[in-house]
Scaffold this motif. Sequence first.
Motif, PDB file in Angstrom:
ATOM      1  N   THR A 544       0.829  -1.211   0.000  1.00 27.21           N
ATOM      2  CA  THR A 544       0.000   0.000   0.000  1.00 27.21           C
ATOM      3  C   THR A 544       0.858   1.254   0.000  1.00 27.21           C
ATOM      4  O   THR A 544       0.394   2.327  -0.362  1.00 27.21           O
ATOM      5  CB  THR A 544      -0.918   0.017   1.229  1.00 27.21           C
ATOM      6  OG1 THR A 544      -0.106  -0.102   2.406  1.00 27.21           O
ATOM      7  CG2 THR A 544      -1.907  -1.134   1.173  1.00 27.21           C
ATOM      8  N   GLN A 545       2.094   1.120   0.441  1.00 29.89           N
ATOM      9  CA  GLN A 545       3.016   2.251   0.437  1.00 29.89           C
ATOM     10  C   GLN A 545       4.427   1.737   0.185  1.00 29.89           C
ATOM     11  O   GLN A 545       4.691   0.539   0.269  1.00 29.89           O
ATOM     12  CB  GLN A 545       2.956   3.002   1.775  1.00 29.89           C
ATOM     13  CG  GLN A 545       3.222   2.112   2.983  1.00 29.89           C
ATOM     14  CD  GLN A 545       2.969   2.849   4.279  1.00 29.89           C
ATOM     15  OE1 GLN A 545       2.828   4.069   4.291  1.00 29.89           O
ATOM     16  NE2 GLN A 545       2.913   2.117   5.374  1.00 29.89           N
ATOM     17  N   SER A 619      -7.145  -1.733   5.322  1.00 29.98           N
ATOM     18  CA  SER A 619      -7.868  -0.679   4.607  1.00 29.98           C
ATOM     19  C   SER A 619      -8.837  -1.296   3.602  1.00 29.98           C
ATOM     20  O   SER A 619      -8.646  -2.425   3.141  1.00 29.98           O
ATOM     21  CB  SER A 619      -6.886   0.239   3.893  1.00 29.98           C
ATOM     22  OG  SER A 619      -6.238  -0.461   2.837  1.00 29.98           O
ATOM     23  N   GLU A 621      -9.308  -0.366   0.519  1.00 31.96           N
ATOM     24  CA  GLU A 621      -8.650  -0.506  -0.782  1.00 31.96           C
ATOM     25  C   GLU A 621      -7.863  -1.810  -0.857  1.00 31.96           C
ATOM     26  O   GLU A 621      -7.924  -2.541  -1.844  1.00 31.96           O
ATOM     27  CB  GLU A 621      -7.709   0.682  -1.018  1.00 31.96           C
ATOM     28  CG  GLU A 621      -6.953   0.594  -2.346  1.00 31.96           C
ATOM     29  CD  GLU A 621      -5.886   1.678  -2.479  1.00 31.96           C
ATOM     30  OE1 GLU A 621      -5.178   1.673  -3.505  1.00 31.96           O
ATOM     31  OE2 GLU A 621      -5.753   2.504  -1.553  1.00 31.96           O
ATOM     32  N   LEU A 622      -7.133  -2.102   0.219  1.00 34.42           N
ATOM     33  CA  LEU A 622      -6.336  -3.341   0.254  1.00 34.42           C
ATOM     34  C   LEU A 622      -7.251  -4.565   0.205  1.00 34.42           C
ATOM     35  O   LEU A 622      -6.991  -5.531  -0.524  1.00 34.42           O
ATOM     36  CB  LEU A 622      -5.471  -3.372   1.517  1.00 34.42           C
ATOM     37  CG  LEU A 622      -4.594  -4.619   1.696  1.00 34.42           C
ATOM     38  CD1 LEU A 622      -3.592  -4.737   0.566  1.00 34.42           C
ATOM     39  CD2 LEU A 622      -3.873  -4.585   3.046  1.00 34.42           C
ATOM     40  N   GLU A 646       0.002  -3.750   5.466  1.00 33.61           N
ATOM     41  CA  GLU A 646       0.693  -2.908   4.492  1.00 33.61           C
ATOM     42  C   GLU A 646       0.741  -3.519   3.097  1.00 33.61           C
ATOM     43  O   GLU A 646       1.313  -2.931   2.187  1.00 33.61           O
ATOM     44  CB  GLU A 646       2.128  -2.626   4.966  1.00 33.61           C
ATOM     45  CG  GLU A 646       2.191  -1.767   6.210  1.00 33.61           C
ATOM     46  CD  GLU A 646       3.606  -1.320   6.521  1.00 33.61           C
ATOM     47  OE1 GLU A 646       4.530  -1.716   5.772  1.00 33.61           O
ATOM     48  OE2 GLU A 646       3.788  -0.566   7.502  1.00 33.61           O
ATOM     49  N   GLY A 647       0.163  -4.709   2.909  1.00 32.52           N
ATOM     50  CA  GLY A 647       0.171  -5.316   1.584  1.00 32.52           C
ATOM     51  C   GLY A 647      -0.211  -6.783   1.636  1.00 32.52           C
ATOM     52  O   GLY A 647      -0.743  -7.266   2.645  1.00 32.52           O
TER      53      GLY A 647
END
Length: 836
Positions: A544-545, A619, A621-622, A646-647
């Motif tokens: 995600t980042q 999130s 979106e994830l 985070e992913g």
Amino acid sequence: MTHNYQITGMSCNGCRTKVENTLNAIEGVSAVVTLSPPLAVITMENHISTKKFQDSLSAVGNYTIEDAHALITNWQNEITKVTNLANEDIIKPSNHGNGKFYCPMHCEGEKLYDKAGDCPVCGMDLVQQASISQKTEYTCPMHPEIIRDEAGACPICGMDLVPKSASETEDNKTYKDLLRKMKIAVAFTVPVFAIAMSAMLPNDPLMKIMKHAAWNWVQFILTLPVVFYACWMFFVRAWKSIITWNLNMFTLVGIGTGVAFLFSVVGMLFPNLFPNEFKSETGTVHLYFEATTVILTLVLLGQLLEARAHSQTSGAIKELLKLAPTEATLVIDGKDKIISIHDIKKGDLLRLKPGDKIPVDGKITIGEGSIDESMITGEPIPVDKKVGDSVSSGTINANKSFVMVAEKIGSETLLSQIIQMVNEASRSKAPIQKLADSISKYFVPIVVVISIITFLGWAKFGPEPALVYGFINAIAVLIIACPCALGLATPMSVMVGVGKGASSGVLIKNAEALENLNKVNVLIIDKTGTITEGKPSVEKIYATQQNKDLLQDIASLNQYSEHPLAEAVVKYAQEKKISLIEVKDFEAIAGKGVIGTVNNRKVALGNKALMAQVAASVSEELENNIIVEQKLGKTVSYIAVNGIAEGFVSITDAIKITSKAAIQELMQQGVEVIMLTGDNENTAKSVATELSLSAYKAGCLPEDKLKEIKRLQGLGKVVAMAGDGINDAPALAQADIGIAMGTGTDVAIESAKITLVKGDLQGIVKAKNLSHAVMKNIKQNLFFAFIYNILGVPIAAGVLFPFFGILLSPMIAALAMSFSSVSVIVNALRLRSIKL
């Protein structure tokens, strides 16, 4: 102070790491744990009790710890003994095979005997268990008593020692001994029979040479070698059976022929003791030397044929034994050296040339090969192998050359484990055998009673000479009954069936599993490694980042896990040349994923349930991106760092080409196929739809699979479970039939009752077909054995005489009895040719 401890319960490097970390967490302790051998070397400032170590290990898993001093001392003592024996230059006695024998009727279950002989219960010749050891022995052609483990010179005459024949076994010795006795028995029986039958020729030509009484003496003398040498073992077995009250076939044979022989001797020496009914026109008593010798010779013929047939029933094991080579090429300091496979050590480098048999289990380190694995998996197409791929003992290198490293040797190899499993399964009893065992317990006493009733019935109601008719028919009843046909019906089919399965890549732990598999109506299957190839690969990593350390974090975390998905992540990182770093507080959470601390960051990698457990925020979106991947049939693992997702890692694992066809065939046979997977709903639905499964459940933890199997069993279903991972072990153990994929872990294989060497669902179809064929064969054998005895005993008693004037000669009865058990074995041998 430093102490050595033995650890049990470790099955992989992850277990080793967990045990080591747990021990090191104890204050004042420094521990180093090894997996092979399973030992812990613990250095402690002050003495700590074993109980404290055990309490700590019990808190993290099913591990046990005990002082290994006695164990190591025993090992050292054994090594010293072997070394001393090797240094002694003595004449060694011949030792054929592995010195273990079993009864083909399994009278005492799986009991083994240390030497050849006859079964103390049923009296049958013990059969030698196929030896797992394939060590080549050398002997002197001039002095066969000299046996050595390696080539050299004879200590007596100096001649070069030569390899012993692989076929020189106790089974062959038994057969050859019976054959020699058979020749002697025939040599003396034929003239006895000819003398007795001469009375039926016109003018009885023999009477012109000597009187009838003199010919009786000739018959008596010719009978002695048959009774007291060639067939004396039958009377010994009969006597043993009576004094131990383990009544069997030899009880009947011994009583029948013994009575006929003794009657004939007394009748020849003291004819006046018998009434006229037993006498001929010349005043001599009707003697039965010819009946005695012919019956004993025919029984001996049956034993001879059985000995030959028994060697064929274990043919599959013997073929497996032939797969192991006796020598290997060791690569040492860049040079090749031929050594015995028993001298191979773990870590040795071995060179394989085209056509060579692979001596031990290991991995290719240099070069590549095309390996013929048909003898292990039953699949005829060679498999291409490259550096890093595993190879198994007994398989054949087709047309290339490579170097491999030895990882498993001796009894650890796949081939040795297969042979051991087949040996044990062949000796196990199927539940259907209980019926035959129950009947056999009362069979002999009932036959003896029927024989007595036959004599009394003929003596009272039969035509003249009634006593002679009664005597002959009573003996015929004893001789024709064949309890061994009942006893052999099941074990022979099981032995051949288990061997057939092994040669087709289906390993069966015991006969009960073979029988119950035929009743299975629900099959539970896992996804990864069962339906799929079990060789997952990372398709992509989504973040995600920007986080350049994300791959390093999850790969480092996964280096301690044995799960196939973890291996895929580690391999992907290695391909990207990402270095792995130390992880603290590693923990594998069954059915969810792994967690640990990497560079002071708390990292979690796993499914949505793990995210909930570690309270990681995900999130929207994830989550949407993950759902898209899952609907494509991908397995997705969330990545959370310090409580924030985070992913994710998207992993693909191709469905095996054979899975769909195998599932459809099983469903056509009436088996409900249900997939229980720890994967998410979207991925599970995609796979289930593609394979047209009966049903599926996603997000299953190990306990969920266990509960589902118990639920189905509660509904009266006979459940089989197929899986390949440690997580599947409890479910495999609970199922009526646990089926492990041979490509899976040792724990899963140990928990299962059936192992598919190739790890392919098509193997379940083979196993189901084999079970059906074996059960059908057993029922045929039991039917034949029951019908033979139900019809044979009354006919021998003379039940057809009042209606058709038919009587059964004891000699014909002996022939029928001998071939009844042989026919059961021959029918079992048909299983070798079935197509699975």
